[in-house]
Design a protein around this motif. Structure first.
Motif, PDB file in Angstrom:
ATOM      1  N   LYS A 261       0.846  -1.212   0.000  1.00 35.50           N
ATOM      2  CA  LYS A 261       0.000   0.000   0.000  1.00 35.50           C
ATOM      3  C   LYS A 261       0.870   1.247   0.000  1.00 35.50           C
ATOM      4  O   LYS A 261       0.620   2.199  -0.741  1.00 35.50           O
ATOM      5  CB  LYS A 261      -0.885   0.021   1.251  1.00 35.50           C
ATOM      6  N   GLY A 262       1.877   1.229   0.856  1.00 33.62           N
ATOM      7  CA  GLY A 262       2.773   2.381   0.951  1.00 33.62           C
ATOM      8  C   GLY A 262       3.518   2.605  -0.355  1.00 33.62           C
ATOM      9  O   GLY A 262       3.675   3.744  -0.810  1.00 33.62           O
ATOM     10  N   LEU A 263       3.969   1.517  -0.965  1.00 29.19           N
ATOM     11  CA  LEU A 263       4.703   1.619  -2.232  1.00 29.19           C
ATOM     12  C   LEU A 263       3.802   2.243  -3.305  1.00 29.19           C
ATOM     13  O   LEU A 263       4.225   3.140  -4.044  1.00 29.19           O
ATOM     14  CB  LEU A 263       5.186   0.225  -2.659  1.00 29.19           C
ATOM     15  N   ALA A 264       2.561   1.773  -3.362  1.00 31.63           N
ATOM     16  CA  ALA A 264       1.616   2.332  -4.351  1.00 31.63           C
ATOM     17  C   ALA A 264       1.414   3.828  -4.078  1.00 31.63           C
ATOM     18  O   ALA A 264       1.405   4.638  -5.016  1.00 31.63           O
ATOM     19  CB  ALA A 264       0.289   1.584  -4.283  1.00 31.63           C
ATOM     20  N   ASN A 265       1.307   4.186  -2.809  1.00 31.28           N
ATOM     21  CA  ASN A 265       1.090   5.603  -2.466  1.00 31.28           C
ATOM     22  C   ASN A 265       2.300   6.469  -2.825  1.00 31.28           C
ATOM     23  O   ASN A 265       2.130   7.560  -3.379  1.00 31.28           O
ATOM     24  CB  ASN A 265       0.771   5.760  -0.976  1.00 31.28           C
ATOM     25  N   ILE A 266       3.503   5.967  -2.521  1.00 31.99           N
ATOM     26  CA  ILE A 266       4.679   6.812  -2.818  1.00 31.99           C
ATOM     27  C   ILE A 266       4.977   6.844  -4.319  1.00 31.99           C
ATOM     28  O   ILE A 266       5.603   7.772  -4.811  1.00 31.99           O
ATOM     29  CB  ILE A 266       5.939   6.434  -1.989  1.00 31.99           C
ATOM     30  N   LYS A 267       4.495   5.839  -5.046  1.00 33.46           N
ATOM     31  CA  LYS A 267       4.615   5.908  -6.513  1.00 33.46           C
ATOM     32  C   LYS A 267       3.647   6.968  -7.031  1.00 33.46           C
ATOM     33  O   LYS A 267       3.979   7.752  -7.919  1.00 33.46           O
ATOM     34  CB  LYS A 267       4.305   4.547  -7.152  1.00 33.46           C
ATOM     35  N   ALA A 268       2.439   6.992  -6.457  1.00 30.86           N
ATOM     36  CA  ALA A 268       1.409   7.939  -6.916  1.00 30.86           C
ATOM     37  C   ALA A 268       1.756   9.382  -6.546  1.00 30.86           C
ATOM     38  O   ALA A 268       1.486  10.300  -7.320  1.00 30.86           O
ATOM     39  CB  ALA A 268       0.049   7.550  -6.331  1.00 30.86           C
ATOM     40  N   ASN A 269       2.382   9.583  -5.382  1.00 27.53           N
ATOM     41  CA  ASN A 269       2.614  10.971  -4.966  1.00 27.53           C
ATOM     42  C   ASN A 269       3.992  11.529  -5.354  1.00 27.53           C
ATOM     43  O   ASN A 269       4.350  12.635  -4.961  1.00 27.53           O
ATOM     44  CB  ASN A 269       2.353  11.139  -3.451  1.00 27.53           C
ATOM     45  N   GLY A 270       4.752  10.739  -6.111  1.00 22.54           N
ATOM     46  CA  GLY A 270       6.022  11.261  -6.624  1.00 22.54           C
ATOM     47  C   GLY A 270       7.230  10.996  -5.733  1.00 22.54           C
ATOM     48  O   GLY A 270       8.370  11.200  -6.144  1.00 22.54           O
ATOM     49  N   LYS A 271       6.986  10.538  -4.514  1.00 20.49           N
ATOM     50  CA  LYS A 271       8.091  10.312  -3.568  1.00 20.49           C
ATOM     51  C   LYS A 271       9.052   9.223  -4.078  1.00 20.49           C
ATOM     52  O   LYS A 271      10.271   9.345  -3.955  1.00 20.49           O
ATOM     53  CB  LYS A 271       7.486   9.915  -2.208  1.00 20.49           C
ATOM     54  N   TYR A 272       8.478   8.174  -4.644  1.00 22.88           N
ATOM     55  CA  TYR A 272       9.289   7.055  -5.147  1.00 22.88           C
ATOM     56  C   TYR A 272      10.273   7.556  -6.219  1.00 22.88           C
ATOM     57  O   TYR A 272      11.471   7.269  -6.159  1.00 22.88           O
ATOM     58  CB  TYR A 272       8.354   5.978  -5.723  1.00 22.88           C
ATOM     59  N   GLN A 273       9.764   8.345  -7.162  1.00 18.77           N
ATOM     60  CA  GLN A 273      10.624   8.866  -8.230  1.00 18.77           C
ATOM     61  C   GLN A 273      11.695   9.793  -7.664  1.00 18.77           C
ATOM     62  O   GLN A 273      12.851   9.771  -8.085  1.00 18.77           O
ATOM     63  CB  GLN A 273       9.774   9.592  -9.294  1.00 18.77           C
ATOM     64  N   GLU A 274      11.284  10.567  -6.671  1.00 18.11           N
ATOM     65  CA  GLU A 274      12.227  11.482  -6.014  1.00 18.11           C
ATOM     66  C   GLU A 274      13.394  10.684  -5.389  1.00 18.11           C
ATOM     67  O   GLU A 274      14.549  11.087  -5.473  1.00 18.11           O
ATOM     68  CB  GLU A 274      11.455  12.208  -4.911  1.00 18.11           C
ATOM     69  N   ILE A 275      13.067   9.550  -4.788  1.00 19.15           N
ATOM     70  CA  ILE A 275      14.096   8.717  -4.172  1.00 19.15           C
ATOM     71  C   ILE A 275      15.060   8.176  -5.252  1.00 19.15           C
ATOM     72  O   ILE A 275      16.271   8.272  -5.099  1.00 19.15           O
ATOM     73  CB  ILE A 275      13.440   7.532  -3.389  1.00 19.15           C
ATOM     74  N   LEU A 276      14.495   7.663  -6.351  1.00 21.15           N
ATOM     75  CA  LEU A 276      15.363   7.156  -7.422  1.00 21.15           C
ATOM     76  C   LEU A 276      16.272   8.271  -7.940  1.00 21.15           C
ATOM     77  O   LEU A 276      17.467   8.073  -8.153  1.00 21.15           O
ATOM     78  CB  LEU A 276      14.536   6.592  -8.586  1.00 21.15           C
ATOM     79  N   ASP A 277      15.701   9.451  -8.120  1.00 21.28           N
ATOM     80  CA  ASP A 277      16.477  10.579  -8.661  1.00 21.28           C
ATOM     81  C   ASP A 277      17.588  11.015  -7.717  1.00 21.28           C
ATOM     82  O   ASP A 277      18.597  11.567  -8.147  1.00 21.28           O
ATOM     83  CB  ASP A 277      15.560  11.778  -8.952  1.00 21.28           C
ATOM     84  N   THR A 278      17.408  10.768  -6.424  1.00 23.86           N
ATOM     85  CA  THR A 278      18.446  11.122  -5.446  1.00 23.86           C
ATOM     86  C   THR A 278      19.717  10.301  -5.670  1.00 23.86           C
ATOM     87  O   THR A 278      20.819  10.783  -5.459  1.00 23.86           O
ATOM     88  CB  THR A 278      17.939  10.841  -4.006  1.00 23.86           C
ATOM     89  N   TYR A 279      19.525   9.046  -6.072  1.00 26.66           N
ATOM     90  CA  TYR A 279      20.676   8.150  -6.155  1.00 26.66           C
ATOM     91  C   TYR A 279      21.123   7.810  -7.575  1.00 26.66           C
ATOM     92  O   TYR A 279      22.262   7.408  -7.791  1.00 26.66           O
ATOM     93  CB  TYR A 279      20.363   6.840  -5.415  1.00 26.66           C
ATOM     94  N   ILE A 280      20.193   7.909  -8.518  1.00 29.09           N
ATOM     95  CA  ILE A 280      20.529   7.507  -9.894  1.00 29.09           C
ATOM     96  C   ILE A 280      20.431   8.718 -10.805  1.00 29.09           C
ATOM     97  O   ILE A 280      19.399   9.397 -10.835  1.00 29.09           O
ATOM     98  CB  ILE A 280      19.573   6.394 -10.390  1.00 29.09           C
ATOM     99  N   ALA A 281      21.519   8.978 -11.538  1.00 31.01           N
ATOM    100  CA  ALA A 281      21.526  10.140 -12.454  1.00 31.01           C
ATOM    101  C   ALA A 281      20.458   9.949 -13.522  1.00 31.01           C
ATOM    102  O   ALA A 281      20.285   8.846 -14.043  1.00 31.01           O
ATOM    103  CB  ALA A 281      22.907  10.264 -13.084  1.00 31.01           C
ATOM    104  N   LYS A 282      19.757  11.029 -13.829  1.00 26.99           N
ATOM    105  CA  LYS A 282      18.675  10.949 -14.826  1.00 26.99           C
ATOM    106  C   LYS A 282      19.229  10.905 -16.237  1.00 26.99           C
ATOM    107  O   LYS A 282      20.317  11.381 -16.484  1.00 26.99           O
ATOM    108  CB  LYS A 282      17.735  12.145 -14.672  1.00 26.99           C
TER     109      LYS A 282
END
Ligand code: GLN
Length: 282
Positions: A261-282
């Motif tokens: 549930k949390g994963l789905a929520n953080i994917k929907a609210n942009g947090k998940y992408q923000e985390i990936l962008d913190t560690y992986i160059a776009k």
């Protein structure tokens, strides 16, 4: 074609590959020791106002989550000595979203699964691949990152194919899919496999010439290479399995449900992408 053949070979020999399994008394002892010296403790923020009864019960508990020691960009120690990475941030964001408390214990990959099986922790987040074989023992969350196994050699090595491994020694990390893959093709290509406890010592073995190559998840060794590790990845990447959060089968269904549930929520609210962008160059 090569990819497909290699994969089916891996599948056929999966059951015979006891050599890469985790679970020795030494690692259990290490895990226990590490558990008592938990380095990184994080309590999630207070539960959301509208928690259900099940979530309220879950929020009373502090889940012990084991992880790897050096598996950047998923978990690694930063310059300050804090354990950071994609797995750490996803777990934190999910726990905040779902209102549960947890404590992270970095013990190493094989030690983490051993501790999970011994009931010494509630879950494992460690760039852990969701495989059919593992699904027989563990409950996995929904996948949160796609990965695969690659072969890395010294930056100036002339080894550019599995054929060139003939008569050589290669390095792999105990209990991993990379190790399982290496062992599945070892006889065919005539090489030996030496197992290492963690990724850092495995890379070191290649740098020191103890092994001519290592097999590791390509986003992980690729990340280290981008930060100056003197290796290069071969272009052939073996199709692999996505990463998931694991618990023992049937032991913590509420935890897996909250994670999903949390994963789905953080994917929907942009947090998940923000985390990936913190560690992986776009
Ligand atoms: N993804 C690999 C596996 O699950 C390696 C995980 C790790 O070394 N932390 O086997």
């Amino acid at each position: 074609m090569k990819k497909f053949m290699a994969l089916s070979l891996a599948a056929m020999t999966a059951l015979a590959l006891a050599g890469c399994g985790s679970g020795t008394s030494a690692t259990t002892a290490a895990a226990t020791e590490a558990a008592t010296e938990a380095k990184d403790t994080t309590a999630a923020d207070t539960a959301a106002a509208d928690t259900t009864a099940a979530e309220k019960t879950a929020s009373d508990k502090t889940y012990i989550i084991n992880t790897d020691t050096t598996f950047a960009p998923f978990e690694f120690e930063n310059e300050k000595g804090d354990l950071v990475g994609i797995d750490m941030d996803i777990l934190k964001a999910v726990a905040e979203d779902q209102g549960f408390s947890y404590e992270v214990v970095p013990v190493g990959f094989s030690a983490a699964t051993t501790a999970l099986e011994a009931g010494e922790c509630d879950g494992v987040i460690a760039g852990m691949s969701i495989t059919d074989q593992r699904k027989e023992k563990y409950d996995f969350s929904d996948p949160y990152f796609d990965s695969g196994v690659g072969m890395a050699v010294l930056a100036d090595s002339d080894i550019d194919s599995y054929e060139k491994l003939n008569g050589q020694n290669v390095a792999a990390k105990i209990g991993t899919e990379g190790c399982k893959f290496a062992e599945s093709i070892a006889d065919k290509y005539g090489f030996t496999v030496t197992q290492y406890e963690d990724s850092a010592t495995m890379y070191q073995a290649v740098l020191a010439g103890e092994a001519v190559a290592c097999f590791e998840d390509y986003p992980v060794v690729g990340y280290e290479i981008s930060r100056g590790l003197g290796l290069k990845l071969l272009p052939t990447i073996e199709a692999g399995n996505s990463y998931g959060f694991a618990t023992m089968k049937g032991e913590n269904p509420e935890l897996v449900e909250m994670f999903n549930k949390g994963l789905a929520n953080i994917k929907a609210n942009g947090k998940y992408q923000e985390i990936l962008d913190t560690y992986i160059a776009k």
